[in-house]
Design a protein around this motif. Structure first.
Motif, PDB file in Angstrom:
ATOM      1  N   TYR A   5       1.246  30.381  59.019  1.00 23.61           N
ATOM      2  CA  TYR A   5       2.406  29.795  58.343  1.00 23.61           C
ATOM      3  C   TYR A   5       2.200  29.774  56.829  1.00 23.61           C
ATOM      4  O   TYR A   5       1.134  29.410  56.353  1.00 23.61           O
ATOM      5  N   ASN A  29      12.955  31.917  51.653  1.00 20.80           N
ATOM      6  CA  ASN A  29      13.244  33.327  51.924  1.00 20.80           C
ATOM      7  C   ASN A  29      13.169  33.603  53.424  1.00 20.80           C
ATOM      8  O   ASN A  29      12.322  33.033  54.119  1.00 20.80           O
ATOM      9  N   GLY A  30      14.009  34.521  53.880  1.00 20.29           N
ATOM     10  CA  GLY A  30      14.090  34.816  55.313  1.00 20.29           C
ATOM     11  C   GLY A  30      12.833  35.443  55.900  1.00 20.29           C
ATOM     12  O   GLY A  30      12.692  35.508  57.124  1.00 20.29           O
ATOM     13  N   ASP A  31      11.894  35.920  55.034  1.00 20.81           N
ATOM     14  CA  ASP A  31      10.680  36.552  55.581  1.00 20.81           C
ATOM     15  C   ASP A  31       9.514  35.555  55.675  1.00 20.81           C
ATOM     16  O   ASP A  31       8.384  35.944  55.988  1.00 20.81           O
ATOM     17  N   ASN A  33       7.325  32.634  57.306  1.00 19.17           N
ATOM     18  CA  ASN A  33       7.049  31.899  58.545  1.00 19.17           C
ATOM     19  C   ASN A  33       6.638  30.485  58.179  1.00 19.17           C
ATOM     20  O   ASN A  33       5.769  30.285  57.336  1.00 19.17           O
ATOM     21  N   TRP A  34       7.251  29.513  58.810  1.00 14.46           N
ATOM     22  CA  TRP A  34       6.917  28.129  58.486  1.00 14.46           C
ATOM     23  C   TRP A  34       7.002  27.263  59.731  1.00 14.46           C
ATOM     24  O   TRP A  34       7.509  27.719  60.776  1.00 14.46           O
ATOM     25  N   HIS A  59      19.601  30.280  55.743  1.00 14.61           N
ATOM     26  CA  HIS A  59      19.046  31.510  55.163  1.00 14.61           C
ATOM     27  C   HIS A  59      17.621  31.768  55.633  1.00 14.61           C
ATOM     28  O   HIS A  59      17.166  32.902  55.658  1.00 14.61           O
ATOM     29  N   ALA A  60      16.903  30.685  55.972  1.00 11.70           N
ATOM     30  CA  ALA A  60      15.493  30.840  56.358  1.00 11.70           C
ATOM     31  C   ALA A  60      15.387  31.160  57.842  1.00 11.70           C
ATOM     32  O   ALA A  60      16.341  30.978  58.603  1.00 11.70           O
ATOM     33  N   LYS A  61      14.179  31.621  58.237  1.00  6.97           N
ATOM     34  CA  LYS A  61      13.873  31.681  59.674  1.00  6.97           C
ATOM     35  C   LYS A  61      13.843  30.255  60.203  1.00  6.97           C
ATOM     36  O   LYS A  61      13.495  29.332  59.431  1.00  6.97           O
ATOM     37  N   LEU A  62      14.099  30.056  61.470  1.00  2.00           N
ATOM     38  CA  LEU A  62      13.918  28.705  62.011  1.00  2.00           C
ATOM     39  C   LEU A  62      12.412  28.424  62.112  1.00  2.00           C
ATOM     40  O   LEU A  62      11.638  29.324  62.463  1.00  2.00           O
ATOM     41  N   ASP A  64       8.739  26.987  63.433  1.00  2.00           N
ATOM     42  CA  ASP A  64       8.084  26.571  64.674  1.00  2.00           C
ATOM     43  C   ASP A  64       7.933  25.050  64.633  1.00  2.00           C
ATOM     44  O   ASP A  64       7.824  24.465  63.544  1.00  2.00           O
TER      45      ASP A  64
END
Ligand SMILES: NC(=O)c1ccc[n+]([C@@H]2O[C@H](COP(=O)([O-])OP(=O)(O)OC[C@H]3O[C@@H](n4cnc5c(N)ncnc54)[C@H](OP(=O)(O)O)[C@@H]3O)[C@@H](O)[C@H]2O)c1
Length: 403
Positions: A5, A29-31, A33-34, A59-62, A64
């Motif tokens: 992450y 940013n969409g790339d 990982n968080w 806009h972000a990844k969902l 974990d």
């Protein structure tokens, strides 16, 4: 080694966490990982679902969701091993947060938190600054409105007008409420450290502890009596509740930044008072409260009034705002004024913006190899942080006269 992450956020289900989640969903940013943490995966999942449902765009990844109990050392070790920058929002920091702070200092990672507990930060710096420098960690405490706002504002002001002396920040208006989490932290600090005067003075975070020319020793005098600020038309000022944490942070920035604020820089922080009577009454009340905070019965009353988990009402949060003026003298002796309007709740909504800006900037600087190491301050990340804050709920204006 690539970490799982880029950013991991603790305390996401708390009062401030509820505002951090939408900020990161909109601005990361969409790339990237968080992850977000809670002791209960179901609780964090429910919060994530509700937040996403409220947003018109993500806009972000969902993130974990990771189940973490910060009293469990294995959970802490896993968290710091997997993460580039930890965002610590699970207080109180002298108890719940300490394991994560120290593990982050050992692990050579980035870490920002909301800790505004001045005696605790002074202890952390004494014990872990050098270890963090050696491991290559960057730890930044006080990334909530206290002390991010004043700390980055002063760095920004100096970048615009040059070195300053006799700098004061005065809260002209401050409306808002306290969460149970904040009250819990305040009472725990008094319980552990006895009193904020145990800090040893405003330069307690800096290496120049005995340097009385840079320490605003007069700060503590103002607890005894109200004062007037001649550069603000003789306005009465009284000690601010955030003076310890903000003064210590700003003075640490001053020493970490090699005195770029000027050879005669001093800093202190106050609240506006209406007149001499109001100032005397408040100063006396503050003295009484500071004394009573040392007693366990008063701390119990305060905690009963605002137990952990209490969240300020929506109405109070929507009405909350603040206005500050920072005044200092330029090298030519003329005063300069910076008025700062915080349009949204300074305690929690704006605090969430501040800590997110610090985390994203720290991630960027660590990836480019330009981040400072050790236990540092928000201002050490650069004056651009205050520009970024002005893109949100904060407006600043520099003036050469008052009002
Ligand atoms: N400097 C500033 O400007 C500023 C501004 C706001 C707040 N603060 C400080 O930030 C801290 C948090 O305040 P708040 O009101 O936002 O929080 P809060 O509402 O009290 O929430 C506390 C959070 O901590 C988590 N938590 C508690 N114990 C935990 C444990 N053992 N393991 C993992 N997570 C744990 C809880 O998560 P789960 O229950 O889901 O596990 C919850 O999300 C306080 O110390 C406060 O003083 C500072």
């Amino acid at each position: 080694m690539t970490k799982k992450y880029a950013i991991t956020v603790t305390g996401i289900t708390g009062t401030t966490g509820q505002y951090v989640l939408p900020y990161l969903l909109l601005n990361l940013n969409g790339d990237i990982n968080w992850a977000v943490c809670s002791r209960s995966k179901a609780k964090a999942q429910a919060q994530l679902d509700a937040t996403v449902a409220d947003l018109t765009a993500v806009h972000a990844k969902l993130p974990d969701i990771v189940e973490v109990d910060l009293t469990n050392q294995q959970d802490i070790n896993r968290l710091v091993t997997d993460t580039e920058v930890v965002v610590g929002m699970a207080g109180p920091f002298p108890s719940t947060g300490y394991g994560l702070q120290t593990a982050s200092a050992e692990a050579g990672i980035g870490y920002v938190d909301l800790c505004g507990d001045a005696p605790h930060i002074a202890k952390l710096i004494r014990e872990y600054h050098e270890r963090a420098e050696t491991s290559g960690s960057t730890l930044i405490n006080a990334c909530g409105t206290s002390s991010f706002l004043q700390d980055t504002a002063i760095r920004w002001l100096v970048s615009k007008v040059g070195p300053l002396s006799d700098v004061r920040s005065i809260a002209l208006e401050m409306l808002g409420s306290l969460s149970g989490g904040t009250v819990n932290s305040m009472t725990l600090n008094y319980q552990i450290y006895g009193s904020y005067s145990a800090l040893g003075g405003p330069s307690s975070f800096s290496s120049e502890r005995n340097d009385t020319t840079t320490a605003t020793t007069k700060l503590w005098d103002y607890v005894k009596k109200p004062a007037k600020e001649p550069r603000l038309g003789g306005m009465y000022v009284v000690p601010s509740m955030t003076q310890s944490i903000n003064t210590c942070t700003v003075l640490r920035s001053y020493t970490l930044l090699n005195r770029v604020y000027g050879p005669n820089f001093t800093y202190a922080e106050y609240d506006k008072s209406r007149n001499r009577v109001a100032a005397s009454v408040w100063t006396f009340a503050l003295k009484c409260m500071t004394g009573m905070m040392r007693t366990s019965w008063f701390r119990r009353i305060l905690t009963a009034f605002r137990p952990p988990g209490t969240v300020p009402s929506k109405r109070t949060t929507e009405a909350a705002h603040a206005t500050f003026v920072i005044v200092g003298n330029k090298l030519d002796g003329n005063p300069v004024y910076m008025k700062i309007n915080v349009a949204k709740d300074p305690m929690y909504v704006t605090a969430a913006t501040c800590i997110c800006l610090a985390a994203i900037e720290l991630l960027k600087q660590r990836r480019s190899g330009t981040a400072p190491s050790g236990i540092v301050t928000p201002a050490t990340l650069g004056p651009q942080l205050f520009d970024q804050l002005q893109e949100h709920n904060v407006a600043a204006e520099i003036k050469s006269s008052w009002p």
